[in-house]
Structures are given as structure tokens and as C-alpha cells.
Design an enzyme around this catalytic site. Structure first.
Site, PDB file in Angstrom:
ATOM      1  N   LYS A  11      -6.911  19.060  18.186  1.00 19.55           N
ATOM      2  CA  LYS A  11      -6.132  17.973  17.579  1.00 19.55           C
ATOM      3  C   LYS A  11      -6.954  17.185  16.545  1.00 19.55           C
ATOM      4  O   LYS A  11      -8.175  17.365  16.442  1.00 19.55           O
ATOM      5  CB  LYS A  11      -5.624  17.066  18.699  1.00 19.55           C
ATOM      6  CG  LYS A  11      -4.626  17.772  19.644  1.00 19.55           C
ATOM      7  CD  LYS A  11      -4.070  16.807  20.688  1.00 19.55           C
ATOM      8  CE  LYS A  11      -3.037  17.486  21.581  1.00 19.55           C
ATOM      9  NZ  LYS A  11      -2.421  16.525  22.532  1.00 19.55           N
ATOM     10  N   TYR A  51       6.782  19.255  19.343  1.00 22.96           N
ATOM     11  CA  TYR A  51       6.852  18.348  20.495  1.00 22.96           C
ATOM     12  C   TYR A  51       8.283  17.902  20.806  1.00 22.96           C
ATOM     13  O   TYR A  51       8.481  16.857  21.427  1.00 22.96           O
ATOM     14  CB  TYR A  51       5.947  17.140  20.251  1.00 22.96           C
ATOM     15  CG  TYR A  51       4.481  17.423  20.530  1.00 22.96           C
ATOM     16  CD1 TYR A  51       4.044  17.781  21.805  1.00 22.96           C
ATOM     17  CD2 TYR A  51       3.519  17.315  19.521  1.00 22.96           C
ATOM     18  CE1 TYR A  51       2.710  18.035  22.070  1.00 22.96           C
ATOM     19  CE2 TYR A  51       2.170  17.570  19.786  1.00 22.96           C
ATOM     20  CZ  TYR A  51       1.781  17.921  21.067  1.00 22.96           C
ATOM     21  OH  TYR A  51       0.458  18.168  21.344  1.00 22.96           O
ATOM     22  N   ASN A 114      -6.181  13.211  22.767  1.00 19.55           N
ATOM     23  CA  ASN A 114      -6.868  13.912  23.860  1.00 19.55           C
ATOM     24  C   ASN A 114      -7.389  15.298  23.488  1.00 19.55           C
ATOM     25  O   ASN A 114      -7.465  16.195  24.327  1.00 19.55           O
ATOM     26  CB  ASN A 114      -5.997  13.921  25.121  1.00 19.55           C
ATOM     27  CG  ASN A 114      -4.663  14.593  24.880  1.00 19.55           C
ATOM     28  OD1 ASN A 114      -4.411  15.105  23.796  1.00 19.55           O
ATOM     29  ND2 ASN A 114      -3.812  14.598  25.886  1.00 19.55           N
ATOM     30  N   HIS A 117      -4.497  20.755  22.779  1.00 18.58           N
ATOM     31  CA  HIS A 117      -3.213  21.153  23.373  1.00 18.58           C
ATOM     32  C   HIS A 117      -3.378  22.551  23.939  1.00 18.58           C
ATOM     33  O   HIS A 117      -4.056  23.387  23.339  1.00 18.58           O
ATOM     34  CB  HIS A 117      -2.102  21.193  22.308  1.00 18.58           C
ATOM     35  CG  HIS A 117      -0.884  21.935  22.801  1.00 18.58           C
ATOM     36  ND1 HIS A 117       0.095  21.328  23.571  1.00 18.58           N
ATOM     37  CD2 HIS A 117      -0.516  23.249  22.700  1.00 18.58           C
ATOM     38  CE1 HIS A 117       1.005  22.229  23.897  1.00 18.58           C
ATOM     39  NE2 HIS A 117       0.660  23.407  23.387  1.00 18.58           N
ATOM     40  N   GLU A 128       5.322  29.051  21.184  1.00 18.40           N
ATOM     41  CA  GLU A 128       4.407  28.230  20.378  1.00 18.40           C
ATOM     42  C   GLU A 128       3.576  29.105  19.430  1.00 18.40           C
ATOM     43  O   GLU A 128       3.379  28.747  18.261  1.00 18.40           O
ATOM     44  CB  GLU A 128       3.508  27.402  21.311  1.00 18.40           C
ATOM     45  CG  GLU A 128       4.305  26.348  22.078  1.00 18.40           C
ATOM     46  CD  GLU A 128       3.487  25.602  23.133  1.00 18.40           C
ATOM     47  OE1 GLU A 128       2.290  25.900  23.317  1.00 18.40           O
ATOM     48  OE2 GLU A 128       4.067  24.703  23.782  1.00 18.40           O
TER      49      GLU A 128
HETATM   50  N1  UDP Z   1       0.967  11.819  25.333  1.00 18.95           N
HETATM   51  C1  UDP Z   1       0.850  10.490  24.982  1.00 18.95           C
HETATM   52  N2  UDP Z   1       1.121   9.528  25.933  1.00 18.95           N
HETATM   53  C2  UDP Z   1       1.499   9.850  27.196  1.00 18.95           C
HETATM   54  C3  UDP Z   1       1.623  11.206  27.557  1.00 18.95           C
HETATM   55  C4  UDP Z   1       1.345  12.168  26.598  1.00 18.95           C
HETATM   56  O1  UDP Z   1       0.509  10.169  23.840  1.00 18.95           O
HETATM   57  O2  UDP Z   1       1.718   8.941  28.013  1.00 18.95           O
HETATM   58  C5  UDP Z   1       0.677  12.851  24.326  1.00 18.95           C
HETATM   59  C6  UDP Z   1      -0.687  13.516  24.559  1.00 18.95           C
HETATM   60  O3  UDP Z   1      -1.280  13.802  23.290  1.00 18.95           O
HETATM   61  C7  UDP Z   1      -0.302  14.787  25.291  1.00 18.95           C
HETATM   62  C8  UDP Z   1       1.021  15.131  24.595  1.00 18.95           C
HETATM   63  O4  UDP Z   1       1.650  13.880  24.384  1.00 18.95           O
HETATM   64  O5  UDP Z   1      -1.282  15.806  25.163  1.00 18.95           O
HETATM   65  C9  UDP Z   1       1.928  16.047  25.367  1.00 18.95           C
HETATM   66  O6  UDP Z   1       2.125  15.514  26.650  1.00 18.95           O
HETATM   67  P1  UDP Z   1       2.149  16.456  27.944  1.00 18.95           P
HETATM   68  O7  UDP Z   1       2.645  15.628  29.068  1.00 18.95           O
HETATM   69  O8  UDP Z   1       2.878  17.713  27.614  1.00 18.95           O
HETATM   70  O9  UDP Z   1       0.588  16.735  28.214  1.00 18.95           O
HETATM   71  P2  UDP Z   1      -0.362  18.004  27.997  1.00 18.95           P
HETATM   72  O10 UDP Z   1       0.447  19.235  28.322  1.00 18.95           O
HETATM   73  O11 UDP Z   1      -0.824  17.978  26.567  1.00 18.95           O
HETATM   74  O12 UDP Z   1      -1.501  17.774  28.949  1.00 18.95           O
END
Ligand code: UDP
Length: 140
Positions: A11, A51, A114, A117, A128
């Protein structure tokens, strides 16, 4: 378990801090092979589509704006049990809850920014990967 593929994104917080090599080292040390990789600027449309499942969530606007705030590296990773293995190597979504040694524990700045992905299922991985790569872009 057969060899499978997963989709990964390094990211904008990773490219901004020049961490793509450090993250790739963790990926490769975990036994995952980077079989396709491209550095791109995601458009707003691409990020919104990618997303889409989160479009009703309160963080959606912020997430799209973050993902388009700088370059990202899109990747296809291959290996035994690659989807689950990469999720394990990434660590929990919130870096504060991520296990020691995971990418998010080591490098991530916040739950939003974070670092990586990774697909959450083999089915989603296929969808994807197809959003960013043609079959001929992948050299296994
Ligand atoms: N995200 C965020 N706030 C939240 C939860 C998720 O900004 O409270 C963002 C974060 O970058 C995350 C992405 O949305 O990686 C997708 O969320 P998901 O729950 O799918 O998590 P992941 O699969 O990436 O661990």
C-alpha cells in the site's frame, strides 16, 4: 494442499517509506514466490471497485483516498496454501493486534495505513488478480 495463488498490494504507506524491498523479503522468507509485480498509481475508480464490499462502511472514503494517495505495488504470490499463508504473514488488520514478526506488526502505522493487502479466499484471489493482471503478465 496444492500450489495456489493470492493477490497482494503493497500500500501507499509502504512505497512512501521505501519499504517495498523489506516487505518483499518477509514475503520471500515465508516461502511465497512473487510471480508477477507492477508498481502503479491506482485510480479512484480502481480503488472504489477493488474495495466495493466495504462501500457502506464508515471508513470507505478514507480508504479510497489513502489507496490513491501514492503508488502501490500490485503482486501475485504463489506457494503452498498461499492465501492462508500470506494472511498469516500479514498479521491482523489492526497492527496493534498483529502477532510479533508479521508485516503489519513490523511496519504498519495504523488500522487504515496497514502496509499490505492480501486476498481472504482463493475465490477472491482469482477475481482480484484478474483486476490487475493478464495471464501473460504472470511468470511462475
Ligand atoms: N480499514 C480501515 N478501518 C477499519 C477497518 C479496515 O481503514 O476499521 C481498511 C484497512 O486498510 C484494511 C481495509 O480497510 O486493510 C480492508 O479491511 P478488511 O477488514 O478487509 O481487512 P484486511 O483483509 O485488509 O485485513
Amino acid at each position: 494442499m496444492a500450489t495456489e495463488r493470492t493477490f497482494s498490494i503493497l500500500k501507499p504507506d509502504a512505497t512512501r517509506r521505501n519499504l517495498t524491498g523489506a516487505v518483499n523479503a518477509v514475503i520471500e522468507e515465508a516461502g511465497l514466490r512473487i510471480v508477477a509485480q507492477r508498481r502503479i498509481r491506482m485510480t479512484k475508480e480502481q480503488a472504489e471497485k477493488f474495495y466495493e464490499v466495504h462501500k457502506e462502511r464508515p471508513f470507505f472514503g478514507e480508504l479510497v483516498s489513502f489507496m490513491t494517495s501514492g503508488p502501490v505495488v500490485v503482486q501475485v504470490l504463489e506457494g503452498e496454501n498461499a492465501v492462508a499463508k500470506y494472511r498469516e504473514v500479514m498479521g491482523a488488520t489492526n497492527p496493534a493486534q498483529a502477532a510479533e514478526g508479521t508485516i503489519r506488526k513490523r511496519f504498519a502505522e495504523s488500522v487504515g495505513e496497514n502496509t499490505v493487502h492480501g486476498s481472504d479466499s482463493a475465490e477472491n484471489a482469482k477475481i482480484e488478480i484478474a483486476q490487475f493482471f493478464k495471464d501473460s503478465d504472470i511468470a511462475a
